[in-house]
Design a protein around this motif. Structure first.
Motif, PDB file in Angstrom:
ATOM      1  N   VAL A   1       5.305  -6.521  -7.637  1.00 19.53           N
ATOM      2  CA  VAL A   1       6.707  -6.967  -7.602  1.00 19.53           C
ATOM      3  C   VAL A   1       7.250  -6.914  -6.172  1.00 19.53           C
ATOM      4  CG1 VAL A   1       9.046  -6.412  -8.362  1.00 19.53           C
ATOM      5  CG2 VAL A   1       7.165  -6.355 -10.001  1.00 19.53           C
ATOM      6  N   ILE A   2       6.905  -5.855  -5.445  1.00 19.59           N
ATOM      7  CA  ILE A   2       7.325  -5.755  -4.042  1.00 19.59           C
ATOM      8  C   ILE A   2       6.763  -6.930  -3.242  1.00 19.59           C
ATOM      9  CG2 ILE A   2       7.069  -4.387  -1.926  1.00 19.59           C
ATOM     10  CD1 ILE A   2       9.077  -3.231  -3.883  1.00 19.59           C
ATOM     11  N   GLY A   3       5.498  -7.279  -3.488  1.00 19.96           N
ATOM     12  CA  GLY A   3       4.907  -8.427  -2.804  1.00 19.96           C
ATOM     13  C   GLY A   3       5.613  -9.723  -3.138  1.00 19.96           C
ATOM     14  N   LEU A   8       9.312  -1.236   7.633  1.00 15.70           N
ATOM     15  CA  LEU A   8       9.639  -0.557   6.382  1.00 15.70           C
ATOM     16  C   LEU A   8       8.476   0.312   5.920  1.00 15.70           C
ATOM     17  CD1 LEU A   8      11.433  -3.416   4.406  1.00 15.70           C
ATOM     18  CD2 LEU A   8      12.481  -1.355   5.361  1.00 15.70           C
ATOM     19  N   ALA A   9       7.266  -0.216   6.026  1.00 14.39           N
ATOM     20  CA  ALA A   9       6.090   0.537   5.579  1.00 14.39           C
ATOM     21  C   ALA A   9       5.931   1.825   6.380  1.00 14.39           C
ATOM     22  CB  ALA A   9       4.835  -0.331   5.704  1.00 14.39           C
ATOM     23  N   VAL A  10       6.053   1.714   7.690  1.00 13.91           N
ATOM     24  CA  VAL A  10       5.913   2.906   8.534  1.00 13.91           C
ATOM     25  C   VAL A  10       7.108   3.834   8.347  1.00 13.91           C
ATOM     26  CG1 VAL A  10       5.765   3.709  10.928  1.00 13.91           C
ATOM     27  CG2 VAL A  10       4.488   1.670  10.219  1.00 13.91           C
ATOM     28  N   SER A  67       0.835  -1.198   0.000  1.00  9.32           N
ATOM     29  CA  SER A  67       0.000   0.000   0.000  1.00  9.32           C
ATOM     30  C   SER A  67       0.876   1.258   0.000  1.00  9.32           C
ATOM     31  CB  SER A  67      -0.920  -0.002   1.221  1.00  9.32           C
ATOM     32  OG  SER A  67      -1.626   1.215   1.336  1.00  9.32           O
ATOM     33  N   VAL A  68       1.897   1.251   0.830  1.00 14.73           N
ATOM     34  CA  VAL A  68       2.814   2.395   0.903  1.00 14.73           C
ATOM     35  C   VAL A  68       3.557   2.586  -0.413  1.00 14.73           C
ATOM     36  CG1 VAL A  68       4.939   3.211   1.987  1.00 14.73           C
ATOM     37  CG2 VAL A  68       3.067   2.365   3.399  1.00 14.73           C
ATOM     38  N   MET A  69       4.052   1.492  -0.993  1.00 11.91           N
ATOM     39  CA  MET A  69       4.778   1.607  -2.255  1.00 11.91           C
ATOM     40  C   MET A  69       3.861   2.085  -3.371  1.00 11.91           C
ATOM     41  SD  MET A  69       7.781   0.999  -1.364  1.00 11.91           S
ATOM     42  CE  MET A  69       8.434   1.204  -3.020  1.00 11.91           C
TER      43      MET A  69
END
Length: 368
Positions: free
Chosen positions: A117-119, A151-153, A95-97
């Motif tokens: 791709v990140i997933g 990483l997301a935060v 979601s962040v990416m």
């Protein structure tokens, strides 16, 4: 023909297939969950005001859509005897990416591709640590749960990316014309068919079940255990990223804490749907019914003004019940079978083995 010859030529059958087809189809945990879903829906429609309204069905399906996506690969992972607790963090990271790449001016389709791709990379990291390094999946995914969430935060901090195009936001929440069913369900149904065929109608799916029964036996049978698990964890990462994109567009906000705690709902639904936590058993129709059952309960309780804490307690209770009940019922069945066997063997011994009359050693033999 002797008895020995008859025993050798008699076909051997599995115990499960000794029952009629209707019993093998209807008298299962999966069908019990389906029946429970129907019963809960009927009771909620009668007891809770406005529960049966079309708008309620729409929001119910919108609420569970992300869980439905993640539950597809999670089912196969748990059947192999592994688990992935990092899925909710992958949702948040993707979601962040998605938000960052959109904010950088990249077109939405490419933002979606980058998130997927990140997933896949997140799933590969889990799979590598589990299949190559040899670490237990529980420990690995607890660690990556914290890593991916951190990483997301860290990328966005306490801020959020908003202002996504209305066309895409409306697409995430739109319904099929003339029905209360969200359009996102079309994508899910396509994925469900693909995963059902993969699990239940291909050698790959049979290998998944074989790994859950015994990874060593599966390996000696020619199943590439490590490669199979790696593929499943990558699929889990991709589907979690897809859920993250949907989550972002539905709520119109990319945040690092999106989908916090969602892994509890996913695992509870999968186990409630009949998948064994010990691996080797499960079916997708039971899992889908489990997701809808938990979603229906949560929706009905919210309409009845029940707090989210109580809903979480009920979800946790269902999770504990899902884990404990198979072992309890198996223990009860084995104990009942042993008691029947003892009674049957006792009566058979009395009928087949009457007391023998022995002769003294000096009794003359009749064969002389």
């Amino acid at each position: 023909m002797s008895n020995a010859t008859i025993e050798k030529t008699a076909p051997r059958t599995y115990h499960d297939y000794a029952q009629p087809l209707w019993r093998r189809v209807l008298l299962t945990r999966e069908m019990a969950v389906v029946v429970a879903l129907i019963a809960v829906y009927i009771v909620a429609a009668i007891a809770v005001p406005n529960f049966s309204a079309p708008i309620t069905i729409t929001y119910l399906l919108l609420d569970v859509a992300a869980i439905l996506f993640i539950a597809l690969p999670m089912t196969m992972i748990i059947i192999t005897g592994e688990i992935d607790l990092s899925v909710a963090s992958v949702v948040g990271l993707s979601s962040v990416m998605f938000g960052i790449t959109y904010q950088a001016g990249i077109p939405i389709p490419f933002c979606i591709l980058i998130s997927l791709v990140i997933g896949a990379i997140a799933g590969f990291i889990n799979g590598f640590l589990i299949t190559v390094v040899g670490l237990p999946s529980l420990a690995v995914t607890i660690g990556t749960l914290a890593l991916f969430r951190g990483l997301a935060v860290g990328f966005l901090g306490t801020t959020a990316v908003t202002g996504f195009p209305d066309t895409w936001s409306d697409l995430a929440t739109s319904t099929i014309p003339g029905t209360p069913i969200p359009s996102i369900m079309v994508i899910f149904v396509v994925l469900l068919i693909l995963f059902a065929l993969l699990l239940h109608a291909t050698p790959f799916g049979r290998g998944v079940f074989a790994i859950g029964q015994s990874s060593e036996a599966a390996r000696f049978s020619g199943v590439r255990v490590e490669r199979t698990k790696m593929k499943l964890f990558i699929l889990s990462g991709i589907l979690a990223a897809l859920a993250g994109v949907y989550y972002t567009l539905r709520y119109g906000s990319a945040r690092g804490d999106n989908a916090t705690g969602m892994e509890l709902g996913v695992i509870a639904a999968v186990l409630l749907g009949g998948v064994s936590i010990f691996g080797g058993r499960g079916a997708l129709h039971g899992v889908i019914a489990g997701v809808l059952l938990i979603g229906t309960l949560a929706s009905a309780l919210r309409l009845a003004n029940v707090t989210s804490d109580v809903i979480n307690i009920i979800t946790g209770t269902l999770l504990v019940f899902s884990v404990v009940s198979p072992s309890f019922f198996a223990w009860a069945r084995s104990k009942w079978a042993r008691s029947r066997g003892k009674r049957g063997s006792g009566s058979a011994t009395l009928a087949a083995d009457p007391p023998a009359i022995t002769q003294p050693d000096d009794t003359p033999s009749n064969n002389k």
